[in-house]
Structure formats: structure tokens, C-alpha cells
Scaffold this active site. Structure first.
Site, short mmCIF file in Angstrom:
data_model
loop_
_atom_site.label_atom_id
_atom_site.label_comp_id
_atom_site.label_asym_id
_atom_site.label_seq_id
_atom_site.Cartn_x
_atom_site.Cartn_y
_atom_site.Cartn_z
CB CYS A 88 -0.99 -0.05 1.15
SG CYS A 88 -2.42 1.01 0.86
CG HIS A 238 -3.06 -2.91 4.13
ND1 HIS A 238 -2.10 -2.20 4.81
CD2 HIS A 238 -3.74 -2.00 3.40
CE1 HIS A 238 -2.20 -0.93 4.52
NE2 HIS A 238 -3.19 -0.77 3.66
CD GLU A 240 0.03 -4.83 6.18
OE1 GLU A 240 -0.04 -5.54 5.15
OE2 GLU A 240 -0.08 -3.59 6.16
#
Ligand code: GLN
Length: 267
Positions: A88, A238, A240
Site C-alpha cells: 500500500c 494489506h 499483514e
């Protein structure tokens, strides 16, 4: 010597990346790896690979400049060509060119010959989640739960150039990264002229259709949301922020391969 992977920890979702990298290493039984937060040039020096997290790219580049990390980051990515992954805001920093950015307001690192369009999905749909096909994880890999938050997309793949992206510099509200020369044979081996598109978000065709535009389903490939060029990898979304460590695992194997190549070439 352990393999050291750093996560730039100036701003944004760095803790989540460290956690998922550790989970991925455990799943893949990669022993003798360490994962560190990077806030100083000394910490960056120790790294064999680096993750640039999501967050706010303008703030991240400002803090990086103040922490005297911007030039070392450019060296890491563009001179030494060590494996780097941006998610991102991290993808924005790794682009050679970025839209919707005031000149002088943001510094890019570069490394990927692409132009990104920041905040691509506009206000209505700034954030959303959806299943994404990621063929690089394997032919039959189940879709990935991709989280997009005020995400950029890769709107243009640029021709590779030795110097800066001259044409891009002429555009309004577009910033470009400065050029850097690769250091040595190892770095050269990790460089590629070609940007690979690793994933696209389907739905561009559907959107065009609802706007009354003609579409050609065969040529409508959708928005580009994951790319790789040599050792530099970027995703608009994302990973994560999910519990799914598959992309982290895949990337750690890329880092391992790069470390092995470096050893083989004796550096
Ligand atoms: N829109 C942000 C930027 O321009 C990126 C958002 C994110 O990383 N989730 O930096």
C-alpha cells in the site's frame, strides 16, 4: 549467520508485518531467521530483505528524510537491489512515479518502473475487502482475503530507463524518484527491465459497464494490484492485516533465494 529481515517502523502497520513474518517463518520451518524493526541506517545495514508497510506515504517519506533514512533506503533498493516488498503506502514509495502528489510534498524511493495512482478508489469505496486470485501462490491456491484501505493501484507500467522517468516528470501532480546506479554484479543480477503483473483486481470491466462505457471483456484485465520487478515487489493491499501468512511465506522464499545468489557470487 541468520537471515535478517527488517520492517520499516517509522509509521503505519509495521507490528502486524513483523508478526506475520514470524508466523510465516514458523510455518515454513525457516530456522535462523530474525525479524527486526528498522528506524535507523544502522538497523537497515543489517538487513537482507526489507518490508515497507502500509500507512501514509507522505508522512513515511517525511519521517524517513528526518531520520536520515531516505538515501540509505534508496541505496538498499536501487543500488544494492536487496529484496524489498512494499504494501500500500510502501508500494507508493517504491514506485518511480506517483500521481495525486504535490511536487516537493513527497519523496519516492523508486525501484519499480510503474506509475501508481494514490487513493485510487475514491471516497465512496476507500476501504473494502475481497477475495483475490493470486496465481503466484500456486495454480489451485484459494483466493486471498485482500484488504484495500485508501489503496493505490498501478495505473501504468513504464518503460525501463537508465536515468529518471523524464516524461513522468512533466506531468502535473506527479512526483518521480531520483535515479541511482546499481552497484555491482550481484545487484545487476537482481535487476530486471521488465515489470511482471502478479495480480489484478477484477471488476474494472463491471465498473465501466455500469458507467455506460463500452467494454471489451477480452482486453479488460482489471486494476493491477501486485507487481514485481527483479527483487522489488509491491502490493496495493494489506496482507499483514489478515491472519493469512501465504504471501509472507512466498516472499521469505524470494529473500532466501536472493541471499543464496549473493553467497554464490561471493559477496
Ligand atoms: N493512501 C495512502 C497514501 O497515499 C496509503 C494508504 C495505505 O497504506 N493504507 O499513502
Amino acid at each position: 549467520m541468520p537471515v535478517t529481515v527488517g520492517v520499516l517502523a517509522l509509521q503505519g502497520a509495521f507490528i502486524e508485518h513483523v508478526q506475520l513474518l514470524k508466523k510465516a517463518a514458523e510455518q515454513e520451518a525457516l530456522s535462523d531467521w530474525e525479524f527486526i524493526e528498522v528506524r535507523t541506517p544502522q538497523e537497515l545495514d543489517r538487513c537482507d530483505g526489507l518490508v515497507l508497510p502500509g500507512g501514509e506515504s507522505t508522512t513515511m517519506s517525511l519521517v524517513a528524510a528526518r531520520s536520515k533514512l531516505l538515501e540509505p533506503l534508496r541505496d538498499f533498493v536501487k543500488v544494492h537491489r536487496k529484496p524489498t516488498w512494499g504494501t500500500c503506502a510502501g508500494l507508493i514509495l517504491l514506485a518511480e512515479s506517483a500521481n495525486k502528489t504535490k511536487k516537493g510534498g513527497q519523496e519516492l524511493i523508486g525501484g519499480l518502473d510503474v506509475r501508481v495512482n494514490r487513493n485510487h478508489f475514491g471516497r465512496q469505496t476507500e476501504s473494502f475487502q475481497g477475495p483475490l486470485e493470486l496465481p503466484f501462490l500456486g495454480e489451485d491456491a484459494p483466493p486471498f482475503p485482500a484488504v484495500f484501505i485508501r489503496a493505490p493501484i498501478v495505473e501504468c507500467i513504464l518503460p525501463h530507463q537508465e536515468g529518471i522517468q523524464v516524461k513522468e516528470a512533466e506531468r502535473e501532480d506527479t512526483v518521480i524518484a531520483p535515479s541511482r546506479k546499481v552497484k555491482d554484479l550481484v545487484a545487476e543480477a537482481a535487476t530486471a527491465d521488465h515489470v511482471e503483473v502478479l495480480a489484478t483486481l477484477s471488476g474494472a470491466a463491471a465498473r465501466s459497464a455500469t458507467q455506460g462505457r463500452d467494454i471489451n471483456p477480452d482486453s479488460e484485465v482489471g486494476d493491477v494490484v501486485a507487481v514485481r520487478q527483479g527483487n522489488v515487489f509491491g502490493t496495493s493491499f494489506h496482507p499483514e492485516l489478515t491472519g493469512d501468512a501465504r504471501i509472507h511465506a512466498w516472499w521469505l522464499h524470494q529473500v532466501q533465494a536472493a541471499v543464496n545468489r549473493r553467497k554464490k557470487l561471493g559477496q
